[in-house]
Scaffold this active site. Structure first.
Site, short mmCIF file in Angstrom:
data_model
loop_
_atom_site.label_atom_id
_atom_site.label_comp_id
_atom_site.label_asym_id
_atom_site.label_seq_id
_atom_site.Cartn_x
_atom_site.Cartn_y
_atom_site.Cartn_z
N GLY A 118 38.91 34.35 30.21
CA GLY A 118 40.67 34.43 31.25
C GLY A 118 39.42 34.27 32.39
N GLN B 119 39.17 36.27 41.01
CA GLN B 119 38.23 36.90 40.91
C GLN B 119 37.29 35.49 41.62
OE1 GLN B 119 38.92 36.51 36.21
NE2 GLN B 119 37.21 38.08 36.66
N HIS C 32 43.71 42.24 36.84
CA HIS C 32 43.20 41.75 38.08
C HIS C 32 44.21 41.75 39.54
CE1 HIS C 32 39.20 41.41 37.62
NE2 HIS C 32 39.13 40.69 35.39
N HIS D 151 44.84 42.40 31.06
CA HIS D 151 42.98 42.50 31.65
C HIS D 151 43.59 41.56 32.98
CE1 HIS D 151 38.43 42.82 32.24
NE2 HIS D 151 38.83 41.70 32.89
N GLU D 152 43.48 40.29 32.73
CA GLU D 152 44.05 38.95 33.72
C GLU D 152 45.24 39.92 34.71
OE1 GLU D 152 41.58 37.83 34.02
OE2 GLU D 152 40.76 37.75 31.95
N CYS E 209 33.75 41.57 31.83
CA CYS E 209 34.35 41.21 32.35
C CYS E 209 33.26 40.28 33.03
CB CYS E 209 35.34 41.86 34.13
SG CYS E 209 35.27 42.00 35.31
N LEU E 210 34.16 39.30 34.01
CA LEU E 210 33.17 37.72 34.18
C LEU E 210 32.97 38.20 35.47
CD1 LEU E 210 34.88 34.42 33.50
CD2 LEU E 210 32.77 35.70 32.25
O1 K1U Z 1 38.73 38.51 33.19
C1 K1U Z 1 37.63 38.13 33.24
O2 K1U Z 1 36.52 38.53 34.09
C2 K1U Z 1 37.02 37.62 31.73
C3 K1U Z 1 37.25 38.44 30.31
C4 K1U Z 1 38.92 38.30 29.88
C5 K1U Z 1 38.35 39.42 28.67
C6 K1U Z 1 37.35 39.72 27.71
C7 K1U Z 1 37.12 40.09 26.70
C8 K1U Z 1 38.41 40.97 26.65
C9 K1U Z 1 38.73 41.64 27.76
C10 K1U Z 1 38.65 40.74 28.58
C11 K1U Z 1 35.57 37.66 29.91
O3 K1U Z 1 36.56 36.53 29.03
S1 K1U Z 1 34.29 38.00 29.88
C12 K1U Z 1 33.53 37.41 28.94
C13 K1U Z 1 33.38 37.32 27.32
O4 K1U Z 1 34.35 38.30 27.04
C14 K1U Z 1 33.93 36.73 26.03
C15 K1U Z 1 33.06 34.44 26.95
C16 K1U Z 1 32.95 34.19 25.91
C17 K1U Z 1 33.19 33.81 24.49
C18 K1U Z 1 34.20 35.54 24.24
C19 K1U Z 1 34.38 36.41 25.02
ZN ZN Z 2 37.83 40.85 34.21
#
Ligand code: K1U
Ligand code: ZN
Length: 177
Positions: free
Chosen positions: A46, A51, A138, A134-135, A92-93
Protein backbone atom coordinates in the site's frame (compact mmCIF):
# COMPACT_ATOMS: atom_id res chain seq x y z
CA UNK A 1 7.02 7.29 -15.08
CA UNK A 2 9.05 8.65 -12.20
CA UNK A 3 9.42 6.91 -8.86
CA UNK A 4 8.40 9.19 -6.01
CA UNK A 5 10.47 9.89 -2.92
CA UNK A 6 8.96 8.23 0.18
CA UNK A 7 9.17 10.38 3.33
CA UNK A 8 10.70 8.62 6.33
CA UNK A 9 9.66 8.81 9.96
CA UNK A 10 10.23 11.16 11.86
CA UNK A 11 9.75 13.59 8.97
CA UNK A 12 7.16 16.16 10.24
CA UNK A 13 5.43 16.18 6.83
CA UNK A 14 4.10 12.68 7.65
CA UNK A 15 1.83 14.34 10.23
CA UNK A 16 0.01 16.68 7.81
CA UNK A 17 -3.71 16.07 7.31
CA UNK A 18 -4.66 15.34 3.69
CA UNK A 19 -7.42 17.31 1.92
CA UNK A 20 -10.17 15.71 -0.19
CA UNK A 21 -9.59 15.48 -3.95
CA UNK A 22 -11.91 17.90 -5.77
CA UNK A 23 -10.84 17.54 -9.41
CA UNK A 24 -10.64 14.19 -11.26
CA UNK A 25 -8.26 15.05 -14.08
CA UNK A 26 -5.07 13.85 -15.78
CA UNK A 27 -2.95 15.20 -12.91
CA UNK A 28 -4.76 12.83 -10.53
CA UNK A 29 -4.32 9.89 -12.96
CA UNK A 30 -0.59 10.62 -13.17
CA UNK A 31 -0.29 10.85 -9.37
CA UNK A 32 -2.05 7.47 -9.01
CA UNK A 33 0.16 5.87 -11.71
CA UNK A 34 3.34 7.22 -10.08
CA UNK A 35 2.21 6.10 -6.63
CA UNK A 36 1.41 2.59 -7.91
CA UNK A 37 4.81 2.31 -9.58
CA UNK A 38 6.51 3.54 -6.39
CA UNK A 39 4.56 1.02 -4.25
CA UNK A 40 5.39 -1.94 -6.56
CA UNK A 41 9.04 -0.97 -6.76
CA UNK A 42 9.49 -0.45 -2.99
CA UNK A 43 8.01 -3.17 -2.68
CA UNK A 44 4.92 -2.53 -0.58
CA UNK A 45 1.28 -3.55 -0.42
CA UNK A 46 0.00 0.00 0.00
CA UNK A 47 0.96 3.66 -0.24
CA UNK A 48 -0.79 6.86 0.84
CA UNK A 49 -0.21 10.19 -0.94
CA UNK A 50 0.99 11.70 2.37
CA UNK A 51 4.02 9.38 2.20
CA UNK A 52 5.11 11.01 -1.07
CA UNK A 53 4.50 14.52 0.29
CA UNK A 54 1.19 15.02 -1.54
CA UNK A 55 -1.45 15.96 1.04
CA UNK A 56 -4.58 14.75 -0.74
CA UNK A 57 -6.85 11.80 0.11
CA UNK A 58 -5.40 9.24 -2.32
CA UNK A 59 -4.42 5.62 -1.53
CA UNK A 60 -3.15 2.74 -3.67
CA UNK A 61 -3.23 -0.86 -2.42
CA UNK A 62 -2.35 -4.26 -3.90
CA UNK A 63 -2.44 -7.14 -1.42
CA UNK A 64 -2.58 -9.85 -4.12
CA UNK A 65 0.21 -12.44 -4.31
CA UNK A 66 0.38 -11.94 -8.09
CA UNK A 67 0.80 -8.14 -7.70
CA UNK A 68 -1.76 -7.49 -10.44
CA UNK A 69 -4.81 -6.29 -8.47
CA UNK A 70 -4.30 -2.56 -7.97
CA UNK A 71 -7.00 -0.84 -5.90
CA UNK A 72 -7.26 2.94 -5.91
CA UNK A 73 -9.18 4.77 -3.18
CA UNK A 74 -9.86 8.49 -3.58
CA UNK A 75 -11.46 10.33 -0.62
CA UNK A 76 -11.89 7.04 1.31
CA UNK A 77 -14.07 6.74 4.40
CA UNK A 78 -14.59 3.82 6.76
CA UNK A 79 -18.36 3.43 7.06
CA UNK A 80 -18.33 0.36 9.32
CA UNK A 81 -15.74 -1.39 11.49
CA UNK A 82 -16.27 -4.75 13.21
CA UNK A 83 -16.29 -4.88 17.00
CA UNK A 84 -13.85 -7.81 16.88
CA UNK A 85 -10.17 -6.88 16.67
CA UNK A 86 -7.09 -8.59 15.27
CA UNK A 87 -3.40 -8.14 15.98
CA UNK A 88 -1.27 -7.85 12.84
CA UNK A 89 2.48 -7.43 12.48
CA UNK A 90 2.55 -4.18 10.47
CA UNK A 91 5.31 -2.61 8.42
CA UNK A 92 5.55 0.78 6.75
CA UNK A 93 7.55 2.07 3.81
CA UNK A 94 8.07 5.28 5.81
CA UNK A 95 9.53 3.28 8.72
CA UNK A 96 11.88 0.90 6.86
CA UNK A 97 13.01 -2.26 8.63
CA UNK A 98 10.50 -1.97 11.49
CA UNK A 99 7.62 -4.41 12.02
CA UNK A 100 5.42 -4.51 15.12
CA UNK A 101 1.99 -5.69 16.25
CA UNK A 102 -0.97 -3.31 15.99
CA UNK A 103 -4.53 -4.17 17.05
CA UNK A 104 -7.33 -2.94 14.80
CA UNK A 105 -10.90 -3.94 13.83
CA UNK A 106 -10.60 -7.22 11.88
CA UNK A 107 -13.16 -6.23 9.22
CA UNK A 108 -14.12 -2.87 7.73
CA UNK A 109 -16.44 -1.50 5.09
CA UNK A 110 -14.88 1.39 3.15
CA UNK A 111 -16.48 3.81 0.71
CA UNK A 112 -14.39 5.74 -1.81
CA UNK A 113 -14.26 7.11 -5.34
CA UNK A 114 -12.25 5.59 -8.18
CA UNK A 115 -9.88 7.63 -10.33
CA UNK A 116 -12.81 8.69 -12.57
CA UNK A 117 -14.78 9.92 -9.54
CA UNK A 118 -17.22 6.96 -9.48
CA UNK A 119 -18.28 5.80 -5.99
CA UNK A 120 -17.72 2.21 -4.79
CA UNK A 121 -17.75 0.25 -1.53
CA UNK A 122 -15.57 -2.61 -0.40
CA UNK A 123 -15.89 -4.99 2.55
CA UNK A 124 -12.49 -6.14 3.63
CA UNK A 125 -10.90 -8.57 6.07
CA UNK A 126 -7.37 -9.91 6.59
CA UNK A 127 -4.43 -7.95 5.15
CA UNK A 128 -6.69 -5.75 2.97
CA UNK A 129 -8.62 -4.55 6.06
CA UNK A 130 -5.36 -3.86 7.92
CA UNK A 131 -3.89 -2.06 4.92
CA UNK A 132 -6.96 0.16 4.32
CA UNK A 133 -6.87 1.27 7.99
CA UNK A 134 -3.07 1.76 7.97
CA UNK A 135 -3.20 3.89 4.79
CA UNK A 136 -6.18 5.91 6.04
CA UNK A 137 -4.21 6.69 9.18
CA UNK A 138 -1.46 8.12 6.94
CA UNK A 139 -4.04 10.50 5.39
CA UNK A 140 -4.82 11.72 8.93
CA UNK A 141 -1.11 12.27 9.64
CA UNK A 142 -0.76 9.14 11.79
CA UNK A 143 2.11 6.67 11.45
CA UNK A 144 1.69 3.12 12.84
CA UNK A 145 4.51 3.61 15.39
CA UNK A 146 2.11 5.95 17.22
CA UNK A 147 0.25 2.79 18.37
CA UNK A 148 3.46 1.53 20.05
CA UNK A 149 4.77 2.54 23.48
CA UNK A 150 6.67 5.87 23.74
CA UNK A 151 9.80 3.88 24.59
CA UNK A 152 9.59 1.74 21.42
CA UNK A 153 8.66 4.76 19.30
CA UNK A 154 11.62 6.73 20.56
CA UNK A 155 14.01 3.84 19.92
CA UNK A 156 12.69 3.57 16.34
CA UNK A 157 13.06 7.35 15.89
CA UNK A 158 16.69 7.32 17.06
CA UNK A 159 17.51 4.29 14.87
CA UNK A 160 16.05 5.92 11.73
CA UNK A 161 17.74 9.28 12.45
CA UNK A 162 21.07 7.45 12.82
CA UNK A 163 20.52 5.61 9.52
CA UNK A 164 19.66 8.90 7.79
CA UNK A 165 22.84 10.56 9.13
CA UNK A 166 24.91 7.59 7.93
CA UNK A 167 23.29 7.69 4.45
CA UNK A 168 24.03 11.44 4.17
CA UNK A 169 27.64 10.82 5.23
CA UNK A 170 28.05 8.10 2.59
CA UNK A 171 26.51 10.35 -0.09
CA UNK A 172 28.90 13.19 0.80
CA UNK A 173 31.84 10.78 0.65
CA UNK A 174 30.76 9.63 -2.81
CA UNK A 175 30.54 13.27 -4.06
CA UNK A 176 34.01 14.04 -2.63
CA UNK A 177 35.58 11.06 -4.48
O1 K1U B 1 1.84 2.28 4.11
C1 K1U B 1 2.86 1.71 3.83
O2 K1U B 1 3.91 2.17 4.19
C2 K1U B 1 2.85 0.39 3.10
C3 K1U B 1 2.87 -0.80 4.02
C4 K1U B 1 1.45 -1.32 4.16
C5 K1U B 1 1.20 -2.31 5.25
C6 K1U B 1 1.84 -3.51 5.30
C7 K1U B 1 1.58 -4.42 6.31
C8 K1U B 1 0.64 -4.11 7.25
C9 K1U B 1 0.02 -2.90 7.21
C10 K1U B 1 0.28 -2.00 6.20
C11 K1U B 1 3.77 -1.86 3.39
O3 K1U B 1 3.54 -2.28 2.32
S1 K1U B 1 5.12 -2.40 4.31
C12 K1U B 1 5.85 -3.66 3.26
C13 K1U B 1 5.13 -4.95 3.32
O4 K1U B 1 4.46 -5.22 4.29
C14 K1U B 1 5.20 -5.90 2.20
C15 K1U B 1 6.01 -5.69 1.13
C16 K1U B 1 6.04 -6.61 0.08
C17 K1U B 1 5.26 -7.73 0.10
C18 K1U B 1 4.46 -7.96 1.19
C19 K1U B 1 4.42 -7.05 2.23
ZN1 ZN C 1 2.74 3.12 6.18
Amino acid sequence: MPLLNILRFPDPRLHKIAKPVAVFDDRLKKLVADMAETMYEAPGVGLAATQVDVHERVIVIDTSETRDDLRVFINPEIVWASPDKCLYEEGCLSVPGVYDGVERPSRVKARALDVEGRPFEVEADGLLAVCIQHEMDHLMGKVFVEYLSPLKRNRIKQKLLKEEREEKRQAQKAVAR
